[in-house]
Design an enzyme around this catalytic site. Structure first.
Site, short mmCIF file in Angstrom:
data_model
loop_
_atom_site.label_atom_id
_atom_site.label_comp_id
_atom_site.label_asym_id
_atom_site.label_seq_id
_atom_site.Cartn_x
_atom_site.Cartn_y
_atom_site.Cartn_z
CG LEU A 44 -33.69 -45.02 -26.46
CD1 LEU A 44 -33.06 -44.49 -25.17
CD2 LEU A 44 -34.20 -46.44 -26.23
CE LYS A 57 -36.20 -36.06 -41.90
NZ LYS A 57 -35.43 -37.25 -41.56
CG ASP A 112 -31.84 -42.03 -28.56
OD1 ASP A 112 -31.55 -40.85 -28.34
OD2 ASP A 112 -32.86 -42.37 -29.18
CE1 TYR A 122 -37.86 -33.99 -39.58
CE2 TYR A 122 -39.97 -33.47 -40.61
CZ TYR A 122 -39.09 -34.40 -40.08
OH TYR A 122 -39.44 -35.73 -40.05
#
Ligand code: NAD
Ligand code: AKB
Length: 329
Positions: A10, A146, A34, A142
């Site tokens: 979503l 990653k 989601d 973040y």
């Protein structure tokens, strides 16, 4: 033909990817999911949807069994700006969520596609034409998740033979679902505010170049890499891909082709500016070009023309009181 589970469906990418995959693979072969069931009619109303927290591995496995899933496209994540507000939660969702997806994939022999980001690079990475294989020392939570995610996906491929694949995405620009709390979000807001008010105050400073891409090119890239011949892939989980390298004033100049009086001003947010400064100015995506024929369709001017056409159409529909458009339009 694949049977695909999309996590985080979503969000900005997921809403459009769900529609795209339902068109490509068939409505019944795509299960959207989601954390929370939100009112997104084109995803919830037009096919399978499951409420699913990616940290709940048992439920993830149950959904995989129930729909006979063979491919997970894992999008659930906390992005860069929110990630600096809640780094512990960002670590949990981004790292443990991916780990659980990979463990379920190991058990049920699933393919896994998950995007990395330009955030996987850091201040010591070469900033111009950033190579595919280079220094990666990001300084955001973040970005840390990653890089670790890229390595973890490589590990599951080499150690367990899982078909893991992914791209390092630049900032995405789209008109259907607002972005979810990243640093590149300004490049979406600027178009909405241009249409709404004829002006925009940018939290990213003049002269800051970052890679960007229009959503249709992102959807195309997902399909191309997912279906690419594995024999050609020397890399797997973190292909640099890009469509343009742009600064706020370059986007503004492109907007003025459609709205000559558009005004851009600056009120720089130091947190998001520091993140932007630590990311590449432009990436070299030649490995994606060589290994799976990657090529974007939209440059800045083509994207701006389409953004204006689409946002004006949406505005017209709203003025007429028409319901929001679904997948097909
Ligand atoms: P988004 O923030 O718009 O959407 C993420 C979705 O994940 C949300 O709908 C959220 O509810 C869901 N989510 C959060 N925690 C969850 C959990 N525990 N369980 C299940 N769902 C959960 O993000 P997006 O822009 O659609 O990004 C999708 C992926 O693409 C992410 O991995 C992101 O890092 C990557 N990416 C996005 C961009 C971009 O510009 N949008 C750029 C580079 C990489
Ligand atoms: C963000 O800004 O956090 C995302 C990304 C580039 O990963 N849009």
């Amino acid at each position: 033909m694949r049977r695909i589970l999309i996590t985080g469906s979503l969000g900005q990418i997921g809403t459009e990817l769900t529609c795209h995959f339902r068109r490509e693979y068939g409505v019944d072969r795509v299960v959207a999911s989601d954390l929370i069931r939100k009112d997104v009619p084109e995803v919830i109303g037009e096919g399978h949807f499951e409420q699913l927290d990616v940290l709940d591995a048992e439920r993830l496995a149950a959904v995989v069994r129930a729909y006979n899933i063979d491919t997970v496209v894992h999008l659930a994540a906390i992005l860069s700006a929110i990630g600096e507000e809640i780094p512990q939660r960002a670590f949990d969702v981004n790292m443990n969520g991916l780990y659980k997806v990979l463990e379920v994939a190991r058990e049920y022999k699933l393919a896994v596609f998950t995007p990395s980001s330009i955030a996987a690079f850091g201040p010591s990475t070469p900033a111009d034409r950033t190579p595919q294989d280079t220094l990666q020392r990001p300084n955001t939570m973040y970005g840390v998740t990653k890089v670790a995610g890229e390595l973890l996906c490589d590990y599951y491929h080499h150690r367990y033979g899982i078909d893991t694949r992914g791209v390092r995405l630049p900032g995405l620009i789209s008109y259907k679902t607002p972005p979810g709390g990243g640093t590149t979000d300004y490049a979406v807001h600027i178009y909405y505010e241009a249409i709404r008010q004829g002006r925009y105050e940018s939290y990213i400073a003049e002269g800051t170049k970052m890679d960007m891409m229009y959503m249709p090119d992102c959807l195309k890239a997902f399909t191309m890499l997912l279906e690419a011949d594995p024999a050609r892939l020397k890399h797997r989980n973190a292909f640099n891909i890009t469509a343009m390298s742009v600064s706020p004033e370059e986007i503004a100049a492109s907007i003025r082709q459609h709205l000559p009086d558009f005004q851009l001003s600056f009120k720089v947010d130091p947190v998001r500016q520091a993140i932007a400064d630590s990311w590449p100015n432009s990436m070299d995506d030649s490995c994606a070009q060589q290994e799976w024929d990657w090529k974007p369709d939209y440059d800045l001017s083509a994207m701006t023309a389409d953004m204006f056409a689409q946002l004006r159409k949406d505005q017209g529909n709203k003025d007429e009181g028409s319901p929001p458009t679904g997948c097909g339009t």
